[in-house]
Design a protein around this motif. Structure first.
Motif, PDB file in Angstrom:
ATOM      1  N   PHE A   1       0.796  -1.219   0.000  1.00 27.59           N
ATOM      2  CA  PHE A   1       0.000   0.000   0.000  1.00 27.59           C
ATOM      3  C   PHE A   1       0.833   1.276   0.000  1.00 27.59           C
ATOM      4  CE2 PHE A   1      -2.591  -3.388   1.653  1.00 27.59           C
ATOM      5  CZ  PHE A   1      -3.732  -3.249   0.873  1.00 27.59           C
ATOM      6  N   ARG A   2       2.138   1.142   0.175  1.00 25.01           N
ATOM      7  CA  ARG A   2       3.008   2.318   0.257  1.00 25.01           C
ATOM      8  C   ARG A   2       2.896   3.189  -0.998  1.00 25.01           C
ATOM      9  NH1 ARG A   2       7.385   0.243   2.557  1.00 25.01           N
ATOM     10  NH2 ARG A   2       6.611   0.910   4.567  1.00 25.01           N
TER      11      ARG A   2
ATOM     12  N   GLN B   1       1.190  -6.116  -8.769  1.00 24.39           N
ATOM     13  CA  GLN B   1       1.423  -5.967  -7.336  1.00 24.39           C
ATOM     14  C   GLN B   1       2.080  -7.208  -6.742  1.00 24.39           C
ATOM     15  OE1 GLN B   1      -2.427  -4.731  -5.784  1.00 24.39           O
ATOM     16  NE2 GLN B   1      -1.727  -2.618  -5.760  1.00 24.39           N
ATOM     17  N   GLY B   2       1.988  -8.336  -7.412  1.00 26.88           N
ATOM     18  CA  GLY B   2       2.632  -9.552  -6.925  1.00 26.88           C
ATOM     19  C   GLY B   2       2.138 -10.008  -5.569  1.00 26.88           C
TER      20      GLY B   2
ATOM     21  N   ASP C   1      -8.121 -13.473  -8.814  1.00 23.08           N
ATOM     22  CA  ASP C   1      -7.778 -12.316  -9.640  1.00 23.08           C
ATOM     23  C   ASP C   1      -6.745 -11.413  -8.981  1.00 23.08           C
ATOM     24  OD1 ASP C   1      -9.584 -13.075 -11.619  1.00 23.08           O
ATOM     25  OD2 ASP C   1     -11.214 -11.945 -10.707  1.00 23.08           O
ATOM     26  N   VAL C   2      -6.592 -11.533  -7.671  1.00 24.53           N
ATOM     27  CA  VAL C   2      -5.736 -10.639  -6.894  1.00 24.53           C
ATOM     28  C   VAL C   2      -4.379 -11.269  -6.597  1.00 24.53           C
ATOM     29  CG1 VAL C   2      -5.532  -9.468  -4.663  1.00 24.53           C
ATOM     30  CG2 VAL C   2      -7.716  -9.448  -5.881  1.00 24.53           C
ATOM     31  N   VAL C   3      -4.385 -12.551  -6.227  1.00 22.37           N
ATOM     32  CA  VAL C   3      -3.142 -13.252  -5.874  1.00 22.37           C
ATOM     33  C   VAL C   3      -2.461 -13.708  -7.157  1.00 22.37           C
ATOM     34  CG1 VAL C   3      -2.178 -15.279  -4.713  1.00 22.37           C
ATOM     35  CG2 VAL C   3      -3.997 -13.960  -3.614  1.00 22.37           C
ATOM     36  N   THR C   4      -1.238 -13.233  -7.353  1.00 22.23           N
ATOM     37  CA  THR C   4      -0.527 -13.560  -8.599  1.00 22.23           C
ATOM     38  C   THR C   4       0.794 -14.259  -8.380  1.00 22.23           C
ATOM     39  OG1 THR C   4       0.460 -11.347  -8.640  1.00 22.23           O
ATOM     40  CG2 THR C   4      -1.605 -11.640  -9.860  1.00 22.23           C
ATOM     41  N   ARG C   5       1.187 -14.482  -7.131  1.00 22.18           N
ATOM     42  CA  ARG C   5       2.418 -15.246  -6.889  1.00 22.18           C
ATOM     43  C   ARG C   5       2.315 -16.038  -5.621  1.00 22.18           C
ATOM     44  NH1 ARG C   5       6.607 -12.509  -3.617  1.00 22.18           N
ATOM     45  NH2 ARG C   5       5.629 -10.660  -2.791  1.00 22.18           N
TER      46      ARG C   5
END
Length: 164
Positions: free
Chosen positions: A81-82, A119-120, A160-164
């Motif tokens: 979120f930074r 965002q990984g 859809d959000v988690v990519t790794r």
């Protein structure tokens, strides 16, 4: 006026492109995209008792503000979120939750894949966010059974959000 126009177009089933110039004060501009309630990632919960259990729009606003305040200081996920536009994040989460809870809102954010691109995010980070959401809902006094109705709408978005 801007929100009214978007709502009026959405109510007629028309889609609209959101331009960078249509941001709210404090929001960073983004590339244009198609605005659609379908971008919220799920259909609304068709039960007015659920929206009421979240204490309406004011309760949703408090939950989202509490959630964002938690995640930006959570050492497990604060890095995600930074670099985020927190004004936009708060606005679109409020819209998304209100829409999913069948409140009088339209979702004007991007779809979940586009919103989380590059965002990984890991499963561990996703779970930390959900934990913070549960704490925020507890603080608002949302009954556990009603919390689960929102979580059930959000859970499938993990893919859809988690990519790794």
């Amino acid at each position: 006026m801007y929100r009214f126009c978007i709502s009026a177009l959405a109510a007629t089933g028309l889609s609209v492109l959101l331009a960078a110039a249509d941001t709210l004060p404090g929001e960073l501009p983004v590339d244009p995209y198609e605005v659609s309630n379908a971008n919220a990632g799920a259909e609304p919960i068709a039960n007015p008792d659920v929206f009421a259990a979240f204490h309406g729009q004011a309760g949703i606003d408090r939950i989202v503000d509490d959630l964002v305040d938690r995640v930006i200081v959570d050492p497990r996920i604060e890095d995600i979120f930074r670099a985020s536009d927190l004004v936009r994040l708060r606005r679109t989460l409020k819209e998304q939750f209100c829409y999913l809870l069948d409140g009088p809102c339209d979702y004007t954010g991007r779809d979940m894949v586009a919103a989380h691109k590059d965002q990984g995010i890991t499963t561990r980070e996703f779970n930390a966010l959900v934990e913070s959401l549960q704490f925020a809902m507890d603080t608002e006094g949302v009954p556990f059974a009603m919390q689960n109705k929102l979580i059930a709408k959000l859970a499938p978005m993990k893919r859809d959000v988690v990519t790794r």
